[in-house]
Write an enzyme that holds these catalytic residues in place. Sequence first.
Site: not given
Ligand SMILES: Nc1nc2c(c(=O)[nH]1)N[C@H]1C(S)=C(S)[C@@H](COP(=O)(O)OP(=O)(O)OC[C@H]3O[C@@H](n4cnc5c(=O)[nH]c(N)nc54)[C@H](O)[C@@H]3O)O[C@H]1N2
Ligand SMILES: Nc1nc2c(c(=O)[nH]1)N[C@H]1C(S)=C(S)[C@@H](COP(=O)(O)OP(=O)(O)OC[C@H]3O[C@@H](n4cnc5c(=O)[nH]c(N)nc54)[C@H](O)[C@@H]3O)O[C@H]1N2
Ligand SMILES: [Mo]
Length: 768
Positions: A115, A113
Amino acid sequence: MATIRRVPHCSHWGAYSILVEDGAIVGVEPFEQDPAPSSIIQSVKEWSAPERRILQPMVREGWLRSREGSDRTGRGSDRFVAVSWDEAAALVAGEIRRVGESFGPASIFGGSYGWTSCGRFHHAPSLLKRMLNLAGGYTGHVDTYSIAAGPVILRHTLGSDDACGGKANTLDTIAEHTETLVVFGALSPRTAQNEAGGLGTHTLEGHLRRLAERGVRVVLVSPLRDDIPDWVGAEWWPIRPNTDAALMIGLAGEIVKAGRHDRDFLERCCSGSDRFLAYLTGTQDGTVKDAAWAAEITGLDRQSIADLAGQMLATRSMITVSWALQRAHHGEQPFWAALGLAAIIGQIGLPGGGVGYGSLGGVGAPFAMAKSPAVPQLKRPIDSFIPVARITDMLLQPGAAFTYQGETRHYPDTRMVYWAGGNPYHHHQDLNRLAEAWTRPETIVVQDPNWTATARRADIVLPATSSIERNDIAGNRRSDFVFAMKQAIAPLGRSRSDFDIFSMIAGELGVGDGFTEGRGEMDWLRVLYEDSRQDAAARLGFEMPDFDAFWEAGHARFPVKDNHTYLAAFREDPAAHALPTESGRIVLGSDLLDRLGYADCPAHPAWLEPYEWLGKAEAPNQFHLVSHQPAGRLHSQLETGPASRALKRGGREQARLNPADADRLAIADGSTIRLWNERGACLATATHAETVRPGVVVLPTGAWLTPHGNSGLDIAGNPNILTPDIPTSSFGQGCSAHTCLVYVEPYAATAPDAFEAYAEGLAAQAAE
Ligand SMILES: Nc1nc2c(c(=O)[nH]1)N[C@H]1C(S)=C(S)[C@@H](COP(=O)(O)OP(=O)(O)OC[C@H]3O[C@@H](n4cnc5c(=O)[nH]c(N)nc54)[C@H](O)[C@@H]3O)O[C@H]1N2
Ligand SMILES: Nc1nc2c(c(=O)[nH]1)N[C@H]1C(S)=C(S)[C@@H](COP(=O)(O)OP(=O)(O)OC[C@H]3O[C@@H](n4cnc5c(=O)[nH]c(N)nc54)[C@H](O)[C@@H]3O)O[C@H]1N2
Ligand SMILES: [Mo]
């Protein structure tokens, strides 16, 4: 005089041109058609800085010596030894063959998994799966960390996950027709910066401005006031985290108590309403679910809840729910309860009415209509998967049963893990528990441009180029453009493109021709683009330029659908447009869930007490941790870039908390604090913020895990050292990151700068 080349490129955070002079990056300019470019584009220069780049293939010393018999506790501390690419490819292929032959292909975990980069051709997880499918198969994963509980419950209740995949009401219709907008979570340019596969135009701000102009009443239900820009003029309802389902149910119950629910809509378009109504009126459990009941649980005002219920009925009202809400224990419930509330109101299918679920830049924007470019993963020879966030359970409990969407399956006996394009030491919860599980597989391969915490804990490390060192194509199902991602600089060190790496390993495995189909990079880009172009022409009559013209221009528009109202046709004639659910209608009371009898996912939308929440906090310094997405980077990517560094303070991440809480605990603004619970501990720099609800602490994700000596204390501020690794429920099995209590206290001792400590640790492990 050297000339500056302008090289078109794209990342998940948008499109831009890289300015290159003498092979070095001298500037970055945003895509001229983007009204609100992301600051993260200024960080891409960091990819050309070798500090944290992996420059050659490397193997952990202990593994090289003893292979599958190595001491696996050495992962993360053992030194690495450089090897040639030929040797590295032979070692990896040898392990795929050995594990497949001795234990079966399900023992290879290739879910991988992550991005990765936004390029759709060098898309590492897809290419890994393509290669492993040719070699016999692998265990994969379903759903994402972004959304898992949400799509599982929506597929069951709406028959598809369109409503959380970007095909609910588009924001243009909301901006024009909605009169009352209730936002659960965020509608924030912070998260809208990013879209998987990139996007050309960031449009959220424009729609929010239109809403503000029209004087729409916007209610922000969130622990964070800055989850919507202040110029929108939203009312802030600082809800207790993880209690949203109770507010939604209280609003619905209030309407039912007044006898004003839309009986016609419930009758024509829904099934099982009786079950939901019985829960609301309390005939089932003796508790009436109304504004007073919801106020008690959510910490909000009873009268305001009752008034809002009336206004949502009397005006065109729209409910938006962030994905964050389902990234929590019982995360199925806020998604289902929002649907229940919208059905009680009866405006689903009307312009600007109903419910939608979103978060990324492309969600709510016009969505792509034609087939977006994607490299085929080929047919899967075996059917083995886990719910994405159950990785640690899988590693710790081979053979154990798990449930998913009502089915019971079993975890495989994992011997090999291959991760390409993701960072589990960023994304997974309870990293100390993951670390224990990480000692179980015999062999771990990580392919990444960077020495991430995950790469440092691998046996074989394969250096991939970053996207700016090769040619690729961007664009996805929610993108408005496809972009040429042209090579800007030469590959760093001996790094190779993901396609080249997998081609080499596929060759060793004897499936090289099947993998490449005899094509090189540019041949593939042409094929992927032409595939999309032909689909757009054949199905939609939409003309895109041919590949050469596209490549020359650097971008091409993609056919999109705007002004979309979700379920409009279904509302008109539910029989003719039956949903693929158990009843053909919207499921508010579920026969399937009734049969399954799960205590953690009942047969109607319900509020269930979470595993951890403020209702359970016992100590005065216990907080609900919101570990949301970082504003200055994408997850852990480009953590050392300027946009990310600008938001760090005192050498680590900022933890924001309300000044009243901080004063009570004698935590000065800018001082170091320790956040801890029974799972782990980390440091952060305290920032006082009136925008944070009392009782809540906000620590963004993405800091690179940096343990301080052997103490286990992470000094960078990675919240996943604290979060629980529990599933949302037996039905969805999603990630529950947003359910977490932590203790917060001042930290008096000194601790090193996290960047410097990371660099030192890395130098000791992998001197090149
Ligand atoms: N506590 C907490 N944890 C969370 C979340 C949260 O809200 N709270 N959000 C979750 C969510 S929504 C997501 S999507 C995940 C994200 O989790 P990940 O998608 O695992 O996070 P990234 O840091 O985007 O990791 C991408 C990796 O790909 C590598 N990469 C970049 N470009 C390339 C390339 O061209 N080739 C290869 N082979 N590698 C490359 C980067 O160096 C990096 O190590 O985290 C989750 N974790
Ligand atoms: N700059 C930036 N943008 C991103 C990403 C990033 O890493 N950086 N990651 C991308 C990815 S992979 C994803 S999946 C999306 C995720 O997008 P979201 O899931 O919307 O992102 P979060 O920042 O985890 O949460 C949004 C807000 O939800 C609120 N929240 C948390 N818990 C609760 C709750 O129990 N109740 C309510 N009402 N609110 C709550 C928090 O205040 C938080 O700021 O964002 C994407 N956009
Ligand atoms: Mo995500």
